[in-house]
Enzyme design. Structure first.
Site, PDB file in Angstrom:
ATOM      1  N   VAL A 260       0.885  -1.163   0.000  1.00  0.00           N
ATOM      2  CA  VAL A 260       0.000   0.000   0.000  1.00  0.00           C
ATOM      3  C   VAL A 260       0.921   1.210   0.000  1.00  0.00           C
ATOM      4  O   VAL A 260       1.589   1.478   0.986  1.00  0.00           O
ATOM      5  CB  VAL A 260      -0.905   0.021   1.247  1.00  0.00           C
ATOM      6  CG1 VAL A 260      -1.732   1.294   1.284  1.00  0.00           C
ATOM      7  CG2 VAL A 260      -1.815  -1.190   1.251  1.00  0.00           C
ATOM      8  N   PRO A 261       1.010   1.893  -1.126  1.00  0.00           N
ATOM      9  CA  PRO A 261       2.124   2.845  -1.310  1.00  0.00           C
ATOM     10  C   PRO A 261       1.934   4.139  -0.546  1.00  0.00           C
ATOM     11  O   PRO A 261       1.772   5.200  -1.114  1.00  0.00           O
ATOM     12  CB  PRO A 261       2.114   3.086  -2.821  1.00  0.00           C
ATOM     13  CG  PRO A 261       0.710   2.829  -3.246  1.00  0.00           C
ATOM     14  CD  PRO A 261       0.116   1.837  -2.290  1.00  0.00           C
ATOM     15  N   CYS A 262       2.027   4.047   0.754  1.00  0.00           N
ATOM     16  CA  CYS A 262       1.826   5.247   1.556  1.00  0.00           C
ATOM     17  C   CYS A 262       2.989   6.208   1.365  1.00  0.00           C
ATOM     18  O   CYS A 262       2.873   7.384   1.673  1.00  0.00           O
ATOM     19  CB  CYS A 262       1.671   4.877   3.022  1.00  0.00           C
ATOM     20  SG  CYS A 262       2.989   3.860   3.662  1.00  0.00           S
ATOM     21  N   HIS A 263       4.092   5.720   0.816  1.00  0.00           N
ATOM     22  CA  HIS A 263       5.220   6.624   0.583  1.00  0.00           C
ATOM     23  C   HIS A 263       4.941   7.566  -0.575  1.00  0.00           C
ATOM     24  O   HIS A 263       5.684   8.512  -0.791  1.00  0.00           O
ATOM     25  CB  HIS A 263       6.480   5.811   0.296  1.00  0.00           C
ATOM     26  CG  HIS A 263       6.303   4.798  -0.786  1.00  0.00           C
ATOM     27  ND1 HIS A 263       5.726   3.565  -0.563  1.00  0.00           N
ATOM     28  CD2 HIS A 263       6.580   4.842  -2.107  1.00  0.00           C
ATOM     29  CE1 HIS A 263       5.688   2.887  -1.705  1.00  0.00           C
ATOM     30  NE2 HIS A 263       6.196   3.641  -2.652  1.00  0.00           N
ATOM     31  N   ARG A 264       3.882   7.296  -1.343  1.00  0.00           N
ATOM     32  CA  ARG A 264       3.564   8.190  -2.462  1.00  0.00           C
ATOM     33  C   ARG A 264       2.595   9.284  -2.060  1.00  0.00           C
ATOM     34  O   ARG A 264       2.059   9.986  -2.900  1.00  0.00           O
ATOM     35  CB  ARG A 264       2.976   7.381  -3.625  1.00  0.00           C
ATOM     36  CG  ARG A 264       3.975   6.408  -4.228  1.00  0.00           C
ATOM     37  CD  ARG A 264       3.424   5.680  -5.437  1.00  0.00           C
ATOM     38  NE  ARG A 264       4.240   4.492  -5.720  1.00  0.00           N
ATOM     39  CZ  ARG A 264       3.743   3.359  -6.210  1.00  0.00           C
ATOM     40  NH1 ARG A 264       2.472   3.260  -6.479  1.00  0.00           N
ATOM     41  NH2 ARG A 264       4.543   2.334  -6.423  1.00  0.00           N
TER      42      ARG A 264
END
Length: 293
Positions: A260-264
């Site tokens: 889950v690309p929370c870094h984006r």
DNA sequence: GGTTGTCCTTTAA
DNA sequence: TTAAAGGACAACC
């Protein structure tokens, strides 16, 4: 506890460049610490006790970018470009692909299912979660899975594995935890090697959280590789434009980082605002994506 | 840059 | 059901 000891003595290095992260991490830290007077490659190398060429090699192998190019990829300027002008249509466009059925969510091809509110209330009760530590391009990765799919992914620097494990176990205190590296190992190769990202065999993930959190995470899954959105974009996307701050909290609670690309998710100015597993790691992941695009 | 305003979720009575 | 606390925000000194 003895589980950990066992893990320490038998690390499974699935990704050959996993050990490079330690070097990369320190470089990123140095770069961002005194970004004003951009340290030269020589200066960084000597600080780490390596030769410039050696460092260059490690870095390029890891990031797909030279240190200099990497540095560029992590600037505010570049972050703004990731946000782009057309990020909103992008979200809209992928929207209908979304939530009904196994679609092309995330370039990783993920199918997800959410836990029911009842299951959430049980705090993981009745759930068996298997876990294991593995080395990854971003340090030690803690993988957790139920028989329904991947349920957790956390990061830790060497020696801090226990803290990460505690952190994750606190989320679902009533679950039963079983160390099982054999079971979790395949996920690592699946997740961190782009060559294995295909729709033939979608990765199954299980989102365990409150209703609001799950909606936020689903929205994050729609952000394509190499793109970024702001917290308010996400708030808009889930139909609560004024909830950006609550979105931030939910993003921060994301249990399956990287997948889950929370870094984006970035601040409106393009600034990296925070990351549960450390800002340095957020930079590293973003830079890595830039080099592997 | 710091600081304040706002608003929504969460958690615990 | 209500109340209190507090955020990986955003806007504005």
């Amino acid at each position: 506890m003895n589980a950990l000891a066992k893990i320490d003595s038998s690390p499974i290095d699935v990704t050959p460049d996993g050990s490079d992260y330690e070097t990369v991490r320190r470089v990123i830290e140095m770069i961002t610490l005194d970004y004003r007077d951009q340290p030269s490659l020589e200066a960084i190398a000597s600080e780490l006790g390596q030769s410039p060429t050696q460092l260059q090699k490690v870095f390029t192998r890891w990031a797909g970018l030279s240190p200099k190019a990497f540095l560029q990829a992590v600037t505010l300027d570049h972050a703004k470009r990731l946000l782009g002008k057309e990020e909103l249509p992008l979200l809209e466009a992928s929207y209908e692909l979304g939530l009904s059925g196994p679609g092309r969510l995330h370039d990783l091809f993920v199918t997800h299912e959410a836990m029911s509110p009842g299951e959430w209330k049980a705090r993981g009760g009745g759930l068996t979660i298997r876990y294991g530590f593995h080395s990854s391009p971003f340090g030690q990765a803690l993988v957790m899975a139920t028989d329904r799919g991947l349920s957790g992914l956390a990061f830790a620097d060497l020696g801090c594995e226990q803290a990460a494990l505690d952190d994750m176990m606190r989320r679902w205190p009533n679950a039963e935890y079983v160390p099982d590296q054999e079971m979790t190992a395949p996920y690592v190769g699946r997740v961190f090697d782009r060559a294995n990202w295909s729709c033939d065999q979608p990765l199954k993930v299980v989102l365990i959280g409150t209703d609001f959190q799950v909606r936020v995470w689903q929205s994050l899954l729609k952000i394509p590789f190499g793109k970024a959105v702001t917290y308010s974009d996400v708030a808009n996307d889930i139909g609560q434009p004024t909830a950006s701050r609550a979105v931030g909290a939910a993003v921060g609670a994301n249990p399956i980082s990287f997948v889950v690309p929370c870094h984006r998710a970035l601040g409106k100015s393009g600034a990296l605002t925070g990351y549960h597993w450390g800002l340095t790691r957020k930079r590293a992941i973003l830079g890595w994506e830039a080099g592997n695009a």
